[in-house]
Design a protein around this motif. Structure first.
Motif, mmCIF file in Angstrom:
data_model
loop_
_atom_site.group_PDB
_atom_site.id
_atom_site.type_symbol
_atom_site.label_atom_id
_atom_site.label_comp_id
_atom_site.label_asym_id
_atom_site.label_seq_id
_atom_site.Cartn_x
_atom_site.Cartn_y
_atom_site.Cartn_z
ATOM 1 N N SER A 118 0.839 -1.213 0.000
ATOM 2 C CA SER A 118 0.000 0.000 0.000
ATOM 3 C C SER A 118 0.866 1.251 0.000
ATOM 4 C CB SER A 118 -0.918 -0.005 1.228
ATOM 5 O OG SER A 118 -1.769 -1.134 1.216
ATOM 6 N N HIS A 119 1.947 1.188 0.797
ATOM 7 C CA HIS A 119 2.843 2.346 0.855
ATOM 8 C C HIS A 119 3.517 2.589 -0.499
ATOM 9 C CE1 HIS A 119 5.818 5.171 2.366
ATOM 10 N NE2 HIS A 119 6.756 4.438 1.775
ATOM 11 N N GLU A 120 3.998 1.501 -1.125
ATOM 12 C CA GLU A 120 4.699 1.645 -2.399
ATOM 13 C C GLU A 120 3.773 2.149 -3.504
ATOM 14 O OE1 GLU A 120 7.842 1.479 -2.929
ATOM 15 O OE2 GLU A 120 8.329 0.897 -0.882
ATOM 16 N N LEU A 121 2.508 1.770 -3.445
ATOM 17 C CA LEU A 121 1.565 2.200 -4.481
ATOM 18 C C LEU A 121 0.972 3.577 -4.175
ATOM 19 C CD1 LEU A 121 -0.324 -1.155 -5.136
ATOM 20 C CD2 LEU A 121 1.394 -0.080 -6.586
ATOM 21 N N ARG A 122 0.925 3.928 -2.883
ATOM 22 C CA ARG A 122 0.312 5.201 -2.511
ATOM 23 C C ARG A 122 1.139 6.378 -3.021
ATOM 24 N NH1 ARG A 122 0.630 4.693 2.568
ATOM 25 N NH2 ARG A 122 -1.318 3.521 2.827
ATOM 26 N N THR A 123 2.466 6.254 -2.969
ATOM 27 C CA THR A 123 3.318 7.384 -3.384
ATOM 28 C C THR A 123 3.159 7.706 -4.864
ATOM 29 O OG1 THR A 123 4.925 6.864 -1.651
ATOM 30 C CG2 THR A 123 5.691 8.207 -3.492
ATOM 31 N N PRO A 124 3.305 6.733 -5.794
ATOM 32 C CA PRO A 124 3.099 7.086 -7.202
ATOM 33 C C PRO A 124 1.666 7.529 -7.509
ATOM 34 C CG PRO A 124 3.405 4.714 -6.945
ATOM 35 C CD PRO A 124 3.767 5.335 -5.655
ATOM 36 N N LEU A 125 0.695 6.967 -6.804
ATOM 37 C CA LEU A 125 -0.688 7.392 -7.017
ATOM 38 C C LEU A 125 -0.875 8.857 -6.616
ATOM 39 C CD1 LEU A 125 -2.800 4.310 -5.844
ATOM 40 C CD2 LEU A 125 -2.728 5.306 -8.145
ATOM 41 N N ALA A 126 -0.239 9.220 -5.503
ATOM 42 C CA ALA A 126 -0.343 10.626 -5.066
ATOM 43 C C ALA A 126 0.311 11.564 -6.078
ATOM 44 C CB ALA A 126 0.311 10.780 -3.697
ATOM 45 N N ILE A 127 1.464 11.133 -6.600
ATOM 46 C CA ILE A 127 2.156 11.967 -7.603
ATOM 47 C C ILE A 127 1.313 12.079 -8.861
ATOM 48 C CG2 ILE A 127 4.200 12.118 -9.080
ATOM 49 C CD1 ILE A 127 5.771 10.765 -6.830
ATOM 50 N N ILE A 128 0.761 10.959 -9.309
ATOM 51 C CA ILE A 128 -0.092 10.973 -10.504
ATOM 52 C C ILE A 128 -1.285 11.891 -10.283
ATOM 53 C CG2 ILE A 128 -1.662 9.555 -11.904
ATOM 54 C CD1 ILE A 128 0.306 7.253 -11.563
ATOM 55 N N GLN A 129 -1.917 11.787 -9.115
ATOM 56 C CA GLN A 129 -3.088 12.616 -8.824
ATOM 57 C C GLN A 129 -2.727 14.093 -8.820
ATOM 58 O OE1 GLN A 129 -6.340 11.480 -8.334
ATOM 59 N NE2 GLN A 129 -6.790 13.673 -8.506
ATOM 60 N N THR A 130 -1.569 14.405 -8.223
ATOM 61 C CA THR A 130 -1.133 15.812 -8.162
ATOM 62 C C THR A 130 -0.877 16.363 -9.559
ATOM 63 O OG1 THR A 130 -0.131 15.430 -5.993
ATOM 64 C CG2 THR A 130 0.593 17.369 -7.209
ATOM 65 N N ASN A 131 -0.182 15.608 -10.386
ATOM 66 C CA ASN A 131 0.113 16.072 -11.745
ATOM 67 C C ASN A 131 -1.151 16.168 -12.591
ATOM 68 O OD1 ASN A 131 3.291 16.178 -12.454
ATOM 69 N ND2 ASN A 131 2.917 14.653 -10.865
ATOM 70 N N LEU A 132 -2.075 15.250 -12.382
ATOM 71 C CA LEU A 132 -3.351 15.338 -13.103
ATOM 72 C C LEU A 132 -4.129 16.582 -12.695
ATOM 73 C CD1 LEU A 132 -4.678 11.646 -13.158
ATOM 74 C CD2 LEU A 132 -4.056 13.059 -15.128
ATOM 75 N N ASP A 133 -4.077 16.916 -11.416
ATOM 76 C CA ASP A 133 -4.752 18.137 -10.959
ATOM 77 C C ASP A 133 -4.167 19.373 -11.637
ATOM 78 O OD1 ASP A 133 -6.382 16.669 -9.318
ATOM 79 O OD2 ASP A 133 -5.163 16.972 -7.508
ATOM 80 N N VAL A 134 -2.821 19.358 -11.797
ATOM 81 C CA VAL A 134 -2.169 20.498 -12.475
ATOM 82 C C VAL A 134 -2.623 20.576 -13.929
ATOM 83 C CG1 VAL A 134 0.037 21.449 -13.236
ATOM 84 C CG2 VAL A 134 -0.169 20.468 -10.942
ATOM 85 N N VAL A 135 -2.629 19.413 -14.611
ATOM 86 C CA VAL A 135 -3.030 19.396 -16.020
ATOM 87 C C VAL A 135 -4.484 19.824 -16.184
ATOM 88 C CG1 VAL A 135 -3.373 17.913 -18.034
ATOM 89 C CG2 VAL A 135 -1.315 17.654 -16.637
ATOM 90 N N MET A 136 -5.363 19.255 -15.346
ATOM 91 C CA MET A 136 -6.788 19.567 -15.467
ATOM 92 C C MET A 136 -7.102 20.973 -15.008
ATOM 93 S SD MET A 136 -8.455 15.941 -14.226
ATOM 94 C CE MET A 136 -10.123 16.479 -14.629
ATOM 95 N N GLY A 137 -6.179 21.571 -14.208
ATOM 96 C CA GLY A 137 -6.375 22.959 -13.782
ATOM 97 C C GLY A 137 -6.037 23.960 -14.877
ATOM 98 N N ASN A 138 -5.443 23.489 -15.963
ATOM 99 C CA ASN A 138 -5.115 24.369 -17.095
ATOM 100 C C ASN A 138 -5.670 23.759 -18.381
ATOM 101 O OD1 ASN A 138 -3.036 26.382 -15.782
ATOM 102 N ND2 ASN A 138 -2.432 24.321 -15.103
ATOM 103 N N PRO A 139 -6.995 23.743 -18.521
ATOM 104 C CA PRO A 139 -7.602 23.082 -19.684
ATOM 105 C C PRO A 139 -7.282 23.758 -21.013
ATOM 106 C CG PRO A 139 -9.256 24.307 -18.439
ATOM 107 C CD PRO A 139 -8.017 24.335 -17.621
ATOM 108 N N GLY A 140 -6.870 24.987 -20.953
ATOM 109 C CA GLY A 140 -6.598 25.695 -22.204
ATOM 110 C C GLY A 140 -5.191 25.498 -22.728
#
Length: 405
Positions: free
Chosen positions: A195-217
């Motif tokens: 769970s720990h090993e998978l939680r870290t990349p998932l958190a990074i993926i989620q953070t980067n997706l938030d950045v991408v989706m925060g700039n739809p243009g």
């Protein structure tokens, strides 16, 4: 939970053993009783037959030092009176009258009479020419005492054995619980670490997706940095999941090995080749020594996987300007493969744990790994009937050595 399970196993084992002892004791007791009754009846018929034929006209009193069946007889007139009795009869006339009346009242030729706290077995003869009936009695006190002593001995033995079986069952249950507890703890640690090993990349993926989706243009090119991060972490997750699946199949004996004869030195060169560019990029010297062709019977792909795991670890923890040396030799029917790096080394306490799943002595040493590679390597080597060990001098070098048959 484990204490309840341990107690349950103990009680189940003790109950089964108790039932077996109960059946054994009961069977032994009733078997002995049937045997004594059979012998008594056989002897009684013979004695009565001898009395009727005139071979025995009296039964003398037996000395106390000669234990055995106690028989005595009486003769009854047609009027129900006692006309004769054996000289060994110790009962009074009133007692004999009660016994004879009870025996005559019974329509059966033989039976049992309980009188005065004593059990008497009797056997009646047919009516004689002078209309008299001979009744042979046996005082069953001696036989009952023998059975009581036997039953007491069996019960005491059974209780002692039951106590020993309970202690033995508790010991065995405790022994059986050891691997179960260890497996349970390993499972809990495995789930926690996974769970720990998978939680870290998932958190990074989620953070980067938030950045991408925060700039739809924005264009894809302008978001390349965040998308590249997502790609790298997705690859890291895929690698962890693949390793977890490999170990899960290995634990359930569902990880097949495709064994065949192949050139081990050629496989080694092929496995090392992809790492040459990476080593050069980090300015690490990578040398390979394999002076003679070596043939080996095993799974070529898995052996290459072991080599890749060791080289990947070596390159990741060897600093720029360091060196990695691979040696493959054959001597005394044993093949030895060593991978030596000039990295920071591993402390002695961690050397015994580095092959455990998810164990990472130092995150800097295993940077980029999940701590599963060496566990996989150990399983592969073990299934090839080999051994893998590690030695290290902190700050000087680390050597991984593989011995194959």
């Amino acid at each position: 939970m484990f204490n309840k399970l341990r107690l349950k196993l103990t009680l189940i084992n003790a109950t089964v053993i108790f039932l077996l002892f109960f059946l054994l004791i009961t069977g032994t007791y009733y078997s002995s009783r049937l045997e004594i009754n059979h012998r008594s009846e056989t002897m009684a018929h013979k004695v009565l037959q001898d009395i009727e034929s005139g071979l025995i006209d009296d039964l003398p009193l037996r000395p106390p030092e000669q234990p055995g069946p106690v028989f005595f007889f009486i003769r009854i007139s047609p009027g129900g009176l006692i006309t004769d009795q054996s000289s060994n009869s110790l009962q009074s006339e009133e007692e004999l009258a009660v016994l004879s009346a009870a025996a005559l009242k019974d329509q059966n030729a033989q039976g049992i009479i309980a009188f005065g706290g004593t059990e008497y077995k009797y056997l009646k003869s047919a009516v004689s020419e002078n209309d008299e009936i001979t009744i042979l009695f046996q005082d069953f006190t001696h036989e009952n005492n023998m059975l009581l002593i036997q039953l007491t001995a069996l019960i005491v033995t059974g209780l002692v054995c039951l106590l020993l079986s309970f202690l033995g069952s508790f010991f065995m249950a405790n022994r059986a619980m050891g691997p179960i507890q260890k497996a349970w703890q390993q499972q809990q640690d495995f789930l926690s670490d996974a769970s720990h090993e998978l939680r870290t990349p998932l958190a990074i993926i989620q953070t980067n997706l938030d950045v991408v989706m925060g700039n739809p243009g924005e264009t894809v090119a302008s978001q390349a940095k965040w998308l590249q991060n997502i790609k790298e972490e997705s690859g890291q997750m895929a690698q962890v999941v693949d390793s977890l699946l490999f170990l899960a199949r290995a634990d359930s004996n569902q990880q097949p090995l495709l064994k065949c004869s192949f050139s081990l030195d050629t496989a080694l060169r092929q496995a090392v080749s992809p790492f040459e560019a990476l080593a050069a990029l980090k300015e690490i010297s990578l040398s390979l020594s394999c002076p003679h062709p070596i043939s080996f019977f095993g799974d070529e792909a898995r052996i290459k996987q072991v080599i890749s795991i060791l080289l990947d670890n070596a390159i990741r923890h060897t600093p720029a300007g360091g060196a990695i040396a691979i040696h493959l030799t054959r001597a005394d029917s044993r093949t030895t493969l060593t991978v030596t790096d000039s990295g920071e080394g591993i402390d002695p306490e961690s050397l015994t744990k580095i092959f455990d799943r998810f164990y990472q002595a130092d995150r800097s040493r295993f940077n980029g790994g999940a701590g599963l590679g060496l566990a996989i390597a150990k399983w592969i080597v073990k299934t090839h009937h080999g051994t893998i060990t590690a030695t290290s001098q902190p700050g000087v070098k680390t050597v991984f050595s593989i011995q194959l048959p």
